[in-house]
Motif scaffolding. Structure first.
Motif, PDB file in Angstrom:
ATOM      1  N   ALA A 141     -15.764  -5.821 -43.097  1.00 23.49           N
ATOM      2  CA  ALA A 141     -16.262  -4.660 -42.336  1.00 23.49           C
ATOM      3  C   ALA A 141     -15.963  -4.855 -40.848  1.00 23.49           C
ATOM      4  N   SER A 142     -16.176  -6.080 -40.415  1.00 18.49           N
ATOM      5  CA  SER A 142     -15.953  -6.414 -39.013  1.00 18.49           C
ATOM      6  C   SER A 142     -14.473  -6.261 -38.663  1.00 18.49           C
ATOM      7  N   GLN A 143     -13.621  -6.681 -39.614  1.00 16.27           N
ATOM      8  CA  GLN A 143     -12.168  -6.580 -39.418  1.00 16.27           C
ATOM      9  C   GLN A 143     -11.734  -5.120 -39.331  1.00 16.27           C
ATOM     10  N   ALA A 144     -12.306  -4.298 -40.223  1.00 19.22           N
ATOM     11  CA  ALA A 144     -11.986  -2.859 -40.244  1.00 19.22           C
ATOM     12  C   ALA A 144     -12.405  -2.211 -38.930  1.00 19.22           C
ATOM     13  N   GLN A 145     -13.565  -2.607 -38.454  1.00 17.78           N
ATOM     14  CA  GLN A 145     -14.100  -2.069 -37.200  1.00 17.78           C
ATOM     15  C   GLN A 145     -13.184  -2.477 -36.030  1.00 17.78           C
ATOM     16  N   ALA A 146     -12.738  -3.728 -36.102  1.00 20.13           N
ATOM     17  CA  ALA A 146     -11.851  -4.234 -35.046  1.00 20.13           C
ATOM     18  C   ALA A 146     -10.542  -3.459 -35.057  1.00 20.13           C
ATOM     19  N   ASP A 147     -10.017  -3.174 -36.265  1.00 24.26           N
ATOM     20  CA  ASP A 147      -8.776  -2.410 -36.389  1.00 24.26           C
ATOM     21  C   ASP A 147      -8.929  -1.015 -35.795  1.00 24.26           C
ATOM     22  N   THR A 148     -10.043  -0.374 -36.157  1.00 28.42           N
ATOM     23  CA  THR A 148     -10.330   0.984 -35.651  1.00 28.42           C
ATOM     24  C   THR A 148     -10.437   0.951 -34.133  1.00 28.42           C
ATOM     25  N   SER A 149     -11.157  -0.038 -33.620  1.00 28.76           N
ATOM     26  CA  SER A 149     -11.358  -0.173 -32.176  1.00 28.76           C
ATOM     27  C   SER A 149     -10.020  -0.384 -31.475  1.00 28.76           C
ATOM     28  N   ALA A 150      -9.157  -1.217 -32.065  1.00 27.81           N
ATOM     29  CA  ALA A 150      -7.841  -1.499 -31.479  1.00 27.81           C
ATOM     30  C   ALA A 150      -6.987  -0.236 -31.470  1.00 27.81           C
ATOM     31  N   ARG A 151      -7.078   0.523 -32.587  1.00 28.43           N
ATOM     32  CA  ARG A 151      -6.297   1.764 -32.699  1.00 28.43           C
ATOM     33  C   ARG A 151      -6.756   2.763 -31.628  1.00 28.43           C
ATOM     34  N   ARG A 152      -8.097   2.856 -31.487  1.00 32.15           N
ATOM     35  CA  ARG A 152      -8.655   3.785 -30.497  1.00 32.15           C
ATOM     36  C   ARG A 152      -8.232   3.385 -29.080  1.00 32.15           C
ATOM     37  N   LYS A 153      -8.254   2.073 -28.849  1.00 31.83           N
ATOM     38  CA  LYS A 153      -7.883   1.536 -27.545  1.00 31.83           C
ATOM     39  C   LYS A 153      -6.417   1.846 -27.232  1.00 31.83           C
ATOM     40  N   ARG A 154      -5.573   1.696 -28.296  1.00 25.19           N
ATOM     41  CA  ARG A 154      -4.147   1.971 -28.143  1.00 25.19           C
ATOM     42  C   ARG A 154      -3.898   3.446 -27.816  1.00 25.19           C
ATOM     43  N   LEU A 155      -4.645   4.325 -28.512  1.00 27.18           N
ATOM     44  CA  LEU A 155      -4.518   5.767 -28.264  1.00 27.18           C
ATOM     45  C   LEU A 155      -4.942   6.118 -26.841  1.00 27.18           C
ATOM     46  N   LEU A 156      -6.051   5.508 -26.404  1.00 26.29           N
ATOM     47  CA  LEU A 156      -6.546   5.748 -25.040  1.00 26.29           C
ATOM     48  C   LEU A 156      -5.533   5.277 -24.010  1.00 26.29           C
ATOM     49  N   GLU A 157      -4.956   4.126 -24.301  1.00 22.69           N
ATOM     50  CA  GLU A 157      -3.952   3.542 -23.406  1.00 22.69           C
ATOM     51  C   GLU A 157      -2.734   4.454 -23.302  1.00 22.69           C
ATOM     52  N   GLU A 158      -2.312   4.979 -24.461  1.00 21.46           N
ATOM     53  CA  GLU A 158      -1.157   5.890 -24.482  1.00 21.46           C
ATOM     54  C   GLU A 158      -1.459   7.161 -23.703  1.00 21.46           C
ATOM     55  N   ARG A 159      -2.688   7.665 -23.915  1.00 18.21           N
ATOM     56  CA  ARG A 159      -3.094   8.894 -23.219  1.00 18.21           C
ATOM     57  C   ARG A 159      -3.127   8.650 -21.697  1.00 18.21           C
ATOM     58  N   ARG A 160      -3.643   7.462 -21.326  1.00 16.99           N
ATOM     59  CA  ARG A 160      -3.731   7.113 -19.906  1.00 16.99           C
ATOM     60  C   ARG A 160      -2.335   7.026 -19.287  1.00 16.99           C
ATOM     61  N   GLU A 161      -1.422   6.416 -20.041  1.00 13.22           N
ATOM     62  CA  GLU A 161      -0.042   6.278 -19.563  1.00 13.22           C
ATOM     63  C   GLU A 161       0.619   7.643 -19.403  1.00 13.22           C
ATOM     64  N   ARG A 162       0.330   8.526 -20.399  1.00 15.60           N
ATOM     65  CA  ARG A 162       0.891   9.887 -20.350  1.00 15.60           C
ATOM     66  C   ARG A 162       0.383  10.632 -19.119  1.00 15.60           C
ATOM     67  N   LYS A 163      -0.945  10.488 -18.870  1.00 14.87           N
ATOM     68  CA  LYS A 163      -1.547  11.161 -17.711  1.00 14.87           C
ATOM     69  C   LYS A 163      -0.981  10.605 -16.407  1.00 14.87           C
ATOM     70  N   ALA A 164      -0.790   9.278 -16.377  1.00 16.39           N
ATOM     71  CA  ALA A 164      -0.238   8.633 -15.185  1.00 16.39           C
ATOM     72  C   ALA A 164       1.179   9.141 -14.920  1.00 16.39           C
ATOM     73  N   GLU A 165       1.953   9.310 -16.001  1.00 18.12           N
ATOM     74  CA  GLU A 165       3.322   9.819 -15.879  1.00 18.12           C
ATOM     75  C   GLU A 165       3.311  11.254 -15.348  1.00 18.12           C
ATOM     76  N   GLU A 166       2.378  12.059 -15.907  1.00 18.19           N
ATOM     77  CA  GLU A 166       2.265  13.465 -15.474  1.00 18.19           C
ATOM     78  C   GLU A 166       1.882  13.531 -13.998  1.00 18.19           C
TER      79      GLU A 166
END
Length: 211
Positions: free
Chosen positions: A33-58
């Motif tokens: 369960a902890s591993q699944a949560q970590a995966d979800t958290s990492a995925r969310r973090k990656r999406l946020l990072e991508e969004r941040r990069e996109r906004k920075a580019e814009e």
């Protein structure tokens, strides 16, 4: 001894040979369960990072566009300033210091200084015009011409608010305006002078032979 019948023991079924399913290990489940949560958290973090990069580019793109636009506007403004400077110099040379409206040196210098308050050529030109107009204003004050004196003094003030003669001119104008008899006496003296000229003309005519 006692020989027991071998068949008396209970027969083992084949199913008895399959080990029973072990009960779920709670510790293991928690790790998964902890591993699944970590995966979800990492995925969310990656999406946020991508969004941040996109906004920075814009933001970077917008900043660049704004800088380009500003540079283009500045270039256009400089071209306009050069046109106004040329017009002002020509008008000054032609004696159109503050008249006619819309085609005089004073207006052009003022327009330049509104866009660029420290433009050296416009400052120098405005001071040059202000000096000439200050001299004219002093002359109009000395003959009691309140109307034109006020117009000239206002021009001097708008061209060079710290002109050294401005305060003195304003004070003299105020004295003229506060003396109600000045315009009347000026008009009276003109009428008297005109009357004397007419009288002299009539006198000369009277003494002239008619034939």
């Amino acid at each position: 001894g006692d020989h027991r019948d071998l068949h008396s023991f209970p027969t083992r079924r084949s199913s008895d040979l399959v080990p029973p399913t072990p009960a779920a290990d709670p510790a293991k489940s928690a790790v998964e369960a902890s591993q699944a949560q970590a995966d979800t958290s990492a995925r969310r973090k990656r999406l946020l990072e991508e969004r941040r990069e996109r906004k920075a580019e814009e933001a970077k793109k917008l900043a660049q566009e704004a800088a380009d636009l500003q540079a283009a506007q500045l270039k256009e403004q400089q071209a306009h300033i050069q046109q106004l400077l040329t017009a002002a110099k020509n008008e000054y040379a032609a004696g159109a210091l503050w008249q006619p409206a819309g085609a005089n040196a004073a207006e052009n210098y003022r327009d330049i200084l509104k866009m660029q308050p420290d433009q050296p050529e416009a400052l120098a030109g405005a001071h040059r015009v202000a000096n000439v107009l200050a001299a004219e204003a002093a002359q109009t004050v000395s003959i009691g011409d309140v109307y034109n004196a006020r117009l000239l003094i206002n021009q001097v003030q708008s061209l060079q608010p710290d002109h050294p003669k401005l305060t003195d001119l304003q004070n003299k104008l105020q004295q003229l305006e506060n003396t109600p008899t000045t315009p009347d006496s000026l008009a009276r003296s003109r009428l008297e002078r005109a009357a004397k000229l007419i009288e002299k003309a009539e006198e000369d005519l009277g003494h002239s032979p008619l034939d």
